[in-house]
Design a protein around this motif. Structure first.
Motif, PDB file in Angstrom:
ATOM      1  N   ILE A 284       4.629  -0.691   1.415  1.00 43.42           N
ATOM      2  CA  ILE A 284       5.431   0.224   2.234  1.00 43.42           C
ATOM      3  C   ILE A 284       5.656   1.539   1.497  1.00 43.42           C
ATOM      4  O   ILE A 284       5.554   2.631   2.086  1.00 43.42           O
ATOM      5  N   ILE A 285       5.939   1.461   0.223  1.00 41.90           N
ATOM      6  CA  ILE A 285       6.143   2.682  -0.569  1.00 41.90           C
ATOM      7  C   ILE A 285       4.856   3.499  -0.620  1.00 41.90           C
ATOM      8  O   ILE A 285       4.871   4.729  -0.465  1.00 41.90           O
ATOM      9  N   ALA A 286       3.720   2.826  -0.828  1.00 46.98           N
ATOM     10  CA  ALA A 286       2.430   3.526  -0.880  1.00 46.98           C
ATOM     11  C   ALA A 286       2.141   4.237   0.438  1.00 46.98           C
ATOM     12  O   ALA A 286       1.698   5.393   0.456  1.00 46.98           O
ATOM     13  N   ARG A 287       2.409   3.561   1.539  1.00 45.11           N
ATOM     14  CA  ARG A 287       2.173   4.171   2.854  1.00 45.11           C
ATOM     15  C   ARG A 287       3.130   5.335   3.092  1.00 45.11           C
ATOM     16  O   ARG A 287       2.755   6.349   3.705  1.00 45.11           O
ATOM     17  N   THR A 288       4.372   5.193   2.638  1.00 39.73           N
ATOM     18  CA  THR A 288       5.362   6.255   2.815  1.00 39.73           C
ATOM     19  C   THR A 288       4.896   7.553   2.167  1.00 39.73           C
ATOM     20  O   THR A 288       5.057   8.642   2.729  1.00 39.73           O
ATOM     21  N   PHE A 289       4.285   7.445   0.991  1.00 34.24           N
ATOM     22  CA  PHE A 289       3.842   8.632   0.260  1.00 34.24           C
ATOM     23  C   PHE A 289       2.360   8.942   0.464  1.00 34.24           C
ATOM     24  O   PHE A 289       1.848   9.913  -0.092  1.00 34.24           O
ATOM     25  N   GLY A 290       1.681   8.113   1.260  1.00 36.06           N
ATOM     26  CA  GLY A 290       0.270   8.362   1.535  1.00 36.06           C
ATOM     27  C   GLY A 290      -0.621   8.214   0.320  1.00 36.06           C
ATOM     28  O   GLY A 290      -1.545   9.013   0.112  1.00 36.06           O
ATOM     29  N   VAL A 291      -0.353   7.188  -0.490  1.00 38.32           N
ATOM     30  CA  VAL A 291      -1.161   6.960  -1.689  1.00 38.32           C
ATOM     31  C   VAL A 291      -1.748   5.551  -1.660  1.00 38.32           C
ATOM     32  O   VAL A 291      -1.341   4.700  -0.879  1.00 38.32           O
ATOM     33  N   ASP A 292      -2.721   5.325  -2.521  1.00 35.36           N
ATOM     34  CA  ASP A 292      -3.303   3.992  -2.676  1.00 35.36           C
ATOM     35  C   ASP A 292      -2.506   3.204  -3.720  1.00 35.36           C
ATOM     36  O   ASP A 292      -1.733   3.776  -4.503  1.00 35.36           O
ATOM     37  N   TYR A 293      -2.731   1.908  -3.712  1.00 40.92           N
ATOM     38  CA  TYR A 293      -2.047   1.074  -4.711  1.00 40.92           C
ATOM     39  C   TYR A 293      -2.905  -0.137  -5.050  1.00 40.92           C
ATOM     40  O   TYR A 293      -3.804  -0.529  -4.301  1.00 40.92           O
ATOM     41  N   GLU A 294      -2.618  -0.726  -6.192  1.00 42.50           N
ATOM     42  CA  GLU A 294      -3.207  -2.000  -6.585  1.00 42.50           C
ATOM     43  C   GLU A 294      -2.079  -2.960  -6.929  1.00 42.50           C
ATOM     44  O   GLU A 294      -1.071  -2.554  -7.529  1.00 42.50           O
ATOM     45  N   TYR A 295      -2.219  -4.227  -6.532  1.00 45.56           N
ATOM     46  CA  TYR A 295      -1.205  -5.227  -6.858  1.00 45.56           C
ATOM     47  C   TYR A 295      -1.879  -6.548  -7.157  1.00 45.56           C
ATOM     48  O   TYR A 295      -2.616  -7.079  -6.326  1.00 45.56           O
ATOM     49  N   SER A 296      -1.631  -7.074  -8.345  1.00 46.58           N
ATOM     50  CA  SER A 296      -2.239  -8.347  -8.736  1.00 46.58           C
ATOM     51  C   SER A 296      -1.443  -8.975  -9.870  1.00 46.58           C
ATOM     52  O   SER A 296      -1.073  -8.297 -10.834  1.00 46.58           O
ATOM     53  N   ASN A 297      -1.156 -10.262  -9.751  1.00 36.32           N
ATOM     54  CA  ASN A 297      -0.483 -11.026 -10.799  1.00 36.32           C
ATOM     55  C   ASN A 297       0.802 -10.364 -11.294  1.00 36.32           C
ATOM     56  O   ASN A 297       1.077 -10.300 -12.483  1.00 36.32           O
ATOM     57  N   GLY A 298       1.592  -9.865 -10.337  1.00 35.36           N
ATOM     58  CA  GLY A 298       2.884  -9.284 -10.694  1.00 35.36           C
ATOM     59  C   GLY A 298       2.812  -7.907 -11.315  1.00 35.36           C
ATOM     60  O   GLY A 298       3.792  -7.439 -11.887  1.00 35.36           O
ATOM     61  N   LYS A 299       1.645  -7.230 -11.204  1.00 38.80           N
ATOM     62  CA  LYS A 299       1.502  -5.883 -11.725  1.00 38.80           C
ATOM     63  C   LYS A 299       1.070  -4.943 -10.615  1.00 38.80           C
ATOM     64  O   LYS A 299       0.080  -5.207  -9.912  1.00 38.80           O
ATOM     65  N   ALA A 300       1.829  -3.871 -10.439  1.00 39.07           N
ATOM     66  CA  ALA A 300       1.537  -2.903  -9.375  1.00 39.07           C
ATOM     67  C   ALA A 300       1.260  -1.536  -9.968  1.00 39.07           C
ATOM     68  O   ALA A 300       1.940  -1.104 -10.917  1.00 39.07           O
ATOM     69  N   THR A 301       0.266  -0.856  -9.410  1.00 37.13           N
ATOM     70  CA  THR A 301      -0.066   0.514  -9.825  1.00 37.13           C
ATOM     71  C   THR A 301      -0.111   1.387  -8.589  1.00 37.13           C
ATOM     72  O   THR A 301      -0.862   1.085  -7.632  1.00 37.13           O
ATOM     73  N   LEU A 302       0.710   2.432  -8.565  1.00 38.27           N
ATOM     74  CA  LEU A 302       0.694   3.395  -7.469  1.00 38.27           C
ATOM     75  C   LEU A 302      -0.154   4.585  -7.898  1.00 38.27           C
ATOM     76  O   LEU A 302       0.036   5.144  -8.972  1.00 38.27           O
ATOM     77  N   LYS A 303      -1.100   4.939  -7.040  1.00 34.05           N
ATOM     78  CA  LYS A 303      -2.059   5.979  -7.386  1.00 34.05           C
ATOM     79  C   LYS A 303      -1.803   7.237  -6.557  1.00 34.05           C
ATOM     80  O   LYS A 303      -1.339   7.178  -5.425  1.00 34.05           O
ATOM     81  N   GLY A 304      -2.133   8.381  -7.112  1.00 33.06           N
ATOM     82  CA  GLY A 304      -1.963   9.621  -6.397  1.00 33.06           C
ATOM     83  C   GLY A 304      -0.713  10.372  -6.818  1.00 33.06           C
ATOM     84  O   GLY A 304       0.159   9.847  -7.516  1.00 33.06           O
ATOM     85  N   LYS A 305      -0.617  11.612  -6.333  1.00 35.84           N
ATOM     86  CA  LYS A 305       0.505  12.474  -6.711  1.00 35.84           C
ATOM     87  C   LYS A 305       1.794  12.058  -6.037  1.00 35.84           C
ATOM     88  O   LYS A 305       2.873  12.124  -6.612  1.00 35.84           O
ATOM     89  N   GLY A 306       1.711  11.651  -4.775  1.00 35.94           N
ATOM     90  CA  GLY A 306       2.864  11.112  -4.070  1.00 35.94           C
ATOM     91  C   GLY A 306       3.678  12.127  -3.300  1.00 35.94           C
ATOM     92  O   GLY A 306       4.114  11.872  -2.188  1.00 35.94           O
ATOM     93  N   CYS A 307       3.951  13.287  -3.847  1.00 34.47           N
ATOM     94  CA  CYS A 307       4.736  14.288  -3.143  1.00 34.47           C
ATOM     95  C   CYS A 307       4.430  15.674  -3.693  1.00 34.47           C
ATOM     96  O   CYS A 307       3.745  15.803  -4.696  1.00 34.47           O
TER      97      CYS A 307
END
Length: 307
Positions: A284-307
């Motif tokens: 939801i956060i990734a979609r809110t800022f229009g960025v990509d993300y990765e999530y695996s084994n309890g680790k999340a990475t948000l990609k892109g500038k965001g704003c």
């Protein structure tokens, strides 16, 4: 809980600790599975000893327990009783899911309930007909069964909390103790070197802070909307920076959040998550800022500038 389980399996637990373990085990299927596997660890460390009667009774009435992984079982059978706590702690770490559940519920013999955050610990000092007394390390939510004839006292590294019946959060570190009151009245005390205790009364919506850097007690209204989010899984953000969002998400879900672009940390988010899974919140956060993300084994990475 690991230390109490070790005492339970070796027959050294007090009556209150036995009741604590059995109540915790019945709280959920997750706790039951953790109990079964911890018991297998204990059995592997003591192959030639007869189990204490209360453990034997539990074994006889339990369904077939899941087996301890071969590597762990092969290792612990050579371990001494002195490292049983370490073995059970390792088992708890191996059994953690991807950070979705970051606390354990515990019921005390007096009817009070405690939720322990992450690796926090609760030690029962004394619960009898005159007093109820425990020690907590880390973060815990207390829902105390009211009993005006028996005060409930919580000790931390540098403070004391005393109540008759109320609900509140205690957050303790080596240098600070913080108390946030959800309901009722709490007496919050700090011992001053060479003087008697200094104490304040905290009521619903108030918080108190004791620090080794301050002589007294800081008292103010609690403005933290997410102080119980780790327990309720209801998270509220109101113009919070993503750096603040990261801290909350890691606390609530026990996950790790990273930003590919460090400038993203300054972006602000207003949102509310009602019992969402960690991955859903990240998406939801990734979609809110229009960025990509990765999530695996309890680790999340948000990609892109965001704003």
């Amino acid at each position: 809980m690991e230390e109490v389980l070790a005492k339970y399996f070796t027959g050294e637990a007090t009556k209150d600790e036995i009741e604590l373990v059995e109540s915790w085990r019945s709280e959920s299927e997750t706790n039951a599975n953790a109990f079964f596997e911890a018991k297998n660890v204990w059995a592997a460390t003591q192959p030639e000893l007869t189990p204490p009667k209360h453990v034997l009774d539990e074994i006889l009435k339990e369904p077939q327990a899941k087996q301890v992984p071969f590597i762990l079982k092969s290792w612990v059978k050579y371990a001494s009783a002195a490292v049983l706590v370490l073995a059970i702690s390792l088992l708890f770490i191996l059994n953690q899911n991807s950070g979705e559940v970051n606390f354990t519920n515990t019921a005390l013999s007096d009817g009070s309930k405690v939720a322990l955050h992450g690796a926090s610990s609760l030690d029962i000092i004394k619960i009898n007909e005159n007093i109820r007394e425990v020690r907590v390390t880390g973060k815990a939510y207390f829902d105390i069964n009211r009993d005006e004839s028996r005060p409930f006292i919580i000790h931390t590294e540098n403070a004391k909390v005393q109540v008759l019946g109320t609900s509140f959060l205690v957050k303790s570190t080596d240098n600070t103790t913080e108390v946030c009151v959800e309901s009722g009245l709490v007496e919050f005390s700090k011992a001053i070197l060479g003087r008697d205790e200094v104490s304040v009364k905290l009521s619903e919506g108030e918080m108190g802070l004791v620090s080794t850097n301050n002589k007294g007690i800081i008292k103010r209204n609690n403005s933290d909307l997410n102080y119980l989010a780790w327990k309720t899984k209801i998270i509220t953000f109101e113009e919070n920076t993503m750096a603040e969002v990261k801290t909350v998400l890691e606390d609530v879900y026990g996950i790790e959040v990273k930003f590919e672009n460090q400038a993203f940390k300054q972006c602000k988010l207003t949102a509310k998550f009602n019992k969402k899974k960690a991955k859903d919140a990240i998406e939801i956060i990734a979609r809110t800022f229009g960025v990509d993300y990765e999530y695996s084994n309890g680790k999340a990475t948000l990609k892109g500038k965001g704003c």
